[in-house]
Design a protein around this motif. Structure first.
Motif, mmCIF file in Angstrom:
data_model
loop_
_atom_site.group_PDB
_atom_site.id
_atom_site.type_symbol
_atom_site.label_atom_id
_atom_site.label_comp_id
_atom_site.label_asym_id
_atom_site.label_seq_id
_atom_site.Cartn_x
_atom_site.Cartn_y
_atom_site.Cartn_z
ATOM 1 N N GLN A 182 0.841 -1.121 -0.020
ATOM 2 C CA GLN A 182 0.171 -0.105 0.093
ATOM 3 C C GLN A 182 0.936 1.237 -0.163
ATOM 4 O OE1 GLN A 182 -3.346 0.373 2.225
ATOM 5 N NE2 GLN A 182 -4.085 -1.947 2.013
ATOM 6 N N GLN B 200 -6.268 0.622 -5.629
ATOM 7 C CA GLN B 200 -5.319 1.712 -4.944
ATOM 8 C C GLN B 200 -4.842 2.622 -6.492
ATOM 9 O OE1 GLN B 200 -1.984 1.157 -2.530
ATOM 10 N NE2 GLN B 200 -3.204 -0.984 -1.965
ATOM 11 N N GLU B 218 -8.854 -4.458 -3.638
ATOM 12 C CA GLU B 218 -8.278 -4.298 -2.418
ATOM 13 C C GLU B 218 -8.912 -5.709 -1.615
ATOM 14 O OE1 GLU B 218 -6.065 -2.168 -0.341
ATOM 15 O OE2 GLU B 218 -5.550 -2.349 -2.800
#
Lengths: 462, 462
Positions: A182, B200, B218
Motif C-alpha cells: 500500500q 489503489q 483491495e
C-alpha cells in the motif's frame, strides 16, 4: 470480491458491525461435530479481525477444541489482530512449521507489531521463522524504543528526488520491481536524503508529465524523528490531517514512513489507556484477560483507594464526639463528600482530556482554573440551597441546613480547583495525569467534605 | 515547502507538538502594538488547526482585539477547526462578504462539517455565500440524519466500470477535467452503479496496462448506507483497516465515498464523548465553553448524584440507633462504600469500553460477568483481611473487624456484578451506557455497602 461483500451481510443484521450471535452458534456446532470442512467454509469469507474477535469471545475450552480442529488455518494476520495474552497462548500452541508459515506472509512492520510484546523465547521463535532480510529489518525496528515512531513506521518508502517531473516519477514507478503493498504518496528527498515534501499518487495521474513534483506537493507536511513518541505522532496526524509522514534518523535522513492507518491505531490505543487509567484500571486490560490477570491489574488501585479512604475515616474520627452528640451528621456527611467527589471527577476528566489533546496549556491554565472555581461556586450555591432545605425539612433543624449548605459550597469550589490543579501539576512532573489524578482529587474532596461539614457542625451546632 | 518544515520547529521545542508559550507572547505583543503586518507574518506559516487552537486558548478580550486587527485573515479552514461555540461567535462577527470569501474555497463536505451545528440564521448566511452547485450539494448532505454516513461522505468520487483495464483507467484519469483534491482509490461499479470493489491508485502505476481492474482490487472492502451511523463507520474503518469506503443509497447506487481521515475524526470525537459521559459531563463540552455553559452541562449530573446520595443517606438513617450505640461505625462506613464505588467503576469502565468496541456481546457476557464476580470476590477477601485487622487494631473489637470484612466482600462482589450488568442492560434498552451507568453503579454500591455494614453491625454488635 463478491464473497467479501456477502460477508458483510451478517454483520448488518445487527445494524452495528458486531459479530452476530448466529455466527458463534454455527462455529461451535461445527467444532462439536468435529467438521473441519464446515469450519473452513465459515471462516473463509471472514476478515482476520473478525476471526480474532471470535477467538477472543469464546470460552477457553471451546477455543482449544476449535484450534485443534482448525489445524493450519491460523495465519499471521489473525495473530496480529489478537489480544496480547491470547496471541501468546496461541503461538505457544503452534508447531514451529505452522508458526513459520503463518508469519512469513506478513510485511516487516506487521511482524514488529506482532512480536514486540512477546516474551523472548517466542520472539526468537518468530524471528527464526523469517527470511534473513526480513529478520534484519524487524530486529532493527525492535532496537528503537517502545512506542516510538521507529517501531511504527514501515521501512519500504517510495521516494523521488525533489527535482523530478511527474513524467520521470511515473516512468520510475512503472519500472520499479517491488513497490510496497500500500502506498499513497511519493516522498521527495533532497540530495542528502532529507525529506522535503510529498506528492499524492493521484496528482501524478492528473497533472501533465512536465509538471515538477515540487510544485504539486501537499500543503500539510510534518517530519518525525525515529525516537518521537507514537502518541505525539498520532496527535500530529489528527491535528494536521496527515495521510503519510516521513520518519528521519539523527542525520535527518529518510528511513521510513508512517501512514494514517498506523496513527489511527495508536490514537485508539491511547484513548483506551486514558479511559481505563482514569477508572483505576491498568491501560493494558483486555476483556479476554483471566481472573488472575484482572485481579492483579485492579488490586493495586483499590489498595491505594483503601489508603485514601482510611485517611478520610481518620478525619471523621476527629469528630466522634460531635457525631455521638448528633447522629444526623453521620446520615448527611456522605452527601457532601459524594457531591465533591463527583464535581471533582467532572473537572479532572475535562482537564485530563484537554491535556491529552494539547488544549490545556500554560497560556490558558489560569483561565480554566478560574472557570472551574466559578462553576464550582455556582453549583455549590445551587445545591447548598437544596440541601439546606433538605436538612431543615428532614431533621427540622435550620442550623443543620446552614452547616450542610456552607460545607457544600466549600467542597464544590475545592473540587473545581483540585480537578484542574492536580492533573496539571502531575503532568508538569511527568506523571500521566490519567493514571493518578482521580485518587488525589477524591482524597481531597473526601477530606475537605468531611472536615468542613463535621467541623462546622462541631462549632455551630454543639 | 521550506516554510512548512520550519513551521514545525517551534512545536518541537516542547517535544510534544503543543503550541509553544512563546507563540502566544508574540501574538499578544503584536495585537497590543496594533501591528497587523507582524500578526500576518506570525500566522502565515501556521497550520489552520494551530491558529484555531490559539484562538481557543487566549482570553475572550484578547481574541476580540486580535480579530479586529486581523481583518480578512479568517478563512474557511480555520473556521472548520474551531470549537462549535467559538465558531458561532466568530461567524457572527464577520461581515457577509468576509464570510463568503472564507467559505467559498472549501470543498462541499467541509462546508457541511462547518455549518451542520450552526443556528439557522448563520447556516443560511453561509449557504447564501456559496455558488449554486455547491449550495445544492451541501443542502442535500444536510438532508441526511445527523452523524450519518451521508453527512460524512464526500460526493466527489473517482469511479470506473468494473470491466476496465489499468490502461483504460489511467487514460480516463489523465483526461478527467476535475478530480477531487485528495483521492487514493478508484471505485469500481457495476452497470447499475453498485460499488463492487476498489483499486489503489498506486496499483495502477505498478501493473501493466492490460491488467483488469477487477483483478487488483483491495481485499478489505465494506460498503455503507447513507443512513449508517458514523460511529459504526468509524468502527468498521478501525476494525477492517479501511482507507476508503463507498457509500450507497437505498437503491445500492454509489453516491459518495468516506475516507480514513474522516473516520479518524469520528473515532476521536466518539472517544471524547465516552470519556466525558463516563465522568458525568455532557459529551459536547469544550475547554473554551463559558462558565454559564459549563455549569449548565454539569449541574444535571450533580443533581442526579444528589438524588442517589440522598438514597444512600436514607439507608444510613435506618440505622441511626445502631450508630448512636457505636460511633466507630460512622467512622468506618465510608470505607466500605468507597471501595465498592471504586471497584464498580473499574468493572463498568471495562464493560462500557468493551461494548463500544463490540468486544462484549451476548456470546461472552456470562463469562465476563463470572470473571468480574470472581475478581470482586478475590479482591473483597484480600481487603476483608486488611480491614478486619484495621478494625481490630484501631477500635480493639474483633467483631467490628468481622463486620467490616464481611461487608467488604459482599460489596465488592456486588460491585463486580453491577459493573457489568448495568451497562449491558442499559445498552440493550438503547441507552448509551457511558452516559448513565456510573450513577446506577455507585448508587448500588453505596446502598449495598451501607446496608451490609450497618445491618451486620446491628445484628452482630448490638
Amino acid at each position: 470480491m463478491t464473497d467479501q461483500i456477502d460477508s458483510q451481510e451478517p454483520q448488518e443484521d445487527e445494524g452495528d458491525f458486531g459479530l452476530p450471535a448466529r455466527l458463534f452458534d454455527e462455529v461451535l456446532d461445527a467444532v462439536e461435530a468435529g467438521d473441519a470442512a464446515r469450519l473452513d467454509a465459515i471462516f473463509e469469507p471472514l476478515h482476520p479481525a473478525d476471526i480474532a474477535d471470535l477467538l477472543e469471545q469464546i470460552d477457553a475450552r471451546d477455543r482449544r477444541a476449535l484450534l485443534a480442529l482448525w489445524k493450519g488455518g491460523m495465519d499471521g494476520e489473525i495473530l496480529s489482530e489478537l489480544d496480547d495474552n491470547l496471541r501468546e497462548e496461541i503461538i505457544q500452541s503452534l508447531a514451529p512449521t505452522e508458526l513459520a508459515s503463518a508469519v512469513r506472509e506478513l510485511e516487516s512492520d506487521d511482524v514488529v507489531d506482532l512480536v514486540e510484546y512477546l516474551d523472548e523465547d517466542q520472539q526468537s521463535a518468530v524471528l527464526d521463522a523469517l527470511a534473513a532480510t526480513d529478520r534484519i529489518a524487524v530486529e532493527k525496528a525492535l532496537a528503537y524504543p517502545e512506542e516510538s515512531a521507529g517501531r511504527l513506521m514501515q521501512v519500504e518508502v517510495v521516494r523521488a528526488p525533489e527535482h523530478w517531473s511527474v513524467g520521470e516519477a511515473i516512468d520510475f514507478l512503472r519500472r520499479a520491481e517491488r513497490l510496497p503493498d500500500q502506498f499513497y504518496h511519493v516522498m521527495l528527498v533532497d540530495p542528502r536524503m532529507k525529506p522535503v515534501g510529498y506528492v499524492q499518487i493521484g496528482r501524478l495521474l492528473s497533472k501533465s508529465r512536465a509538471t515538477l513534483l515540487r510544485d504539486i506537493t501537499e500543503e500539510s507536511f510534518r517530519t518525525f524523528h525515529v525516537e518521537d513518541d507514537e502518541g505525539a505522532v498520532a496527535y500530529a496526524f489528527n491535528q494536521y490531517h496527515l495521510i503519510s509522514a516521513p520518519v528521519v534518523d539523527d542525520d535527518d535522513r529518510l528511513v521510513g514512513v508512517i501512514t494514517i492507518d498506523d496513527a489511527m491505531n495508536v490514537l485508539d490505543e491511547e484513548h483506551e489507556e486514558d479511559i481505563l487509567r482514569l477508572a483505576g484500571v491498568g491501560g493494558e486490560s483486555e476483556l479476554s484477560d483471566s481472573v488472575r490477570e484482572t485481579t492483579k491489574q485492579r488490586l493495586p488501585w483499590l489498595a491505594v483507594n483503601l489508603g485514601t479512604a482510611i485517611i478520610a475515616s481518620l478525619v471523621i474520627s476527629l469528630f466522634e464526639e460531635t457525631i455521638a452528640g448528633l447522629v444526623a451528621l453521620a446520615v448527611l456527611m456522605p452527601i457532601v463528600a459524594s457531591m465533591g467527589g463527583n464535581a471533582g471527577t467532572q473537572s479532572l476528566t475535562v482537564a485530563v482530556r484537554a491535556i491529552a489533546t494539547r488544549d490545556l496549556t500554560t497560556s490558558n491554565v489560569w483561565r480554566v482554573i478560574r472557570r472551574e472555581v466559578a462553576v464550582g461556586l455556582i453549583n455549590g450555591l445551587a445545591f447548598a440551597v437544596v440541601m439546606g432545605l433538605v436538612g431543615l425539612v428532614w431533621f427540622g433543624s435550620p442550623m443543620l441546613g446552614v452547616v450542610i449548605a456552607v460545607a457544600m459550597v466549600i467542597n464544590l469550589v475545592v473540587a473545581g480547583l483540585s480537578g484542574v490543579v492536580v492533573p496539571v501539576v502531575l503532568d508538569r512532573f511527568g506523571v500521566d495525569p490519567a493514571l493518578a489524578s482521580g485518587t488525589f482529587v477524591t482524597t481531597v474532596t473526601d477530606v475537605v467534605g468531611f472536615f468542613a461539614f463535621l467541623g462546622l457542625a462541631s462549632v455551630i451546632l454543639l
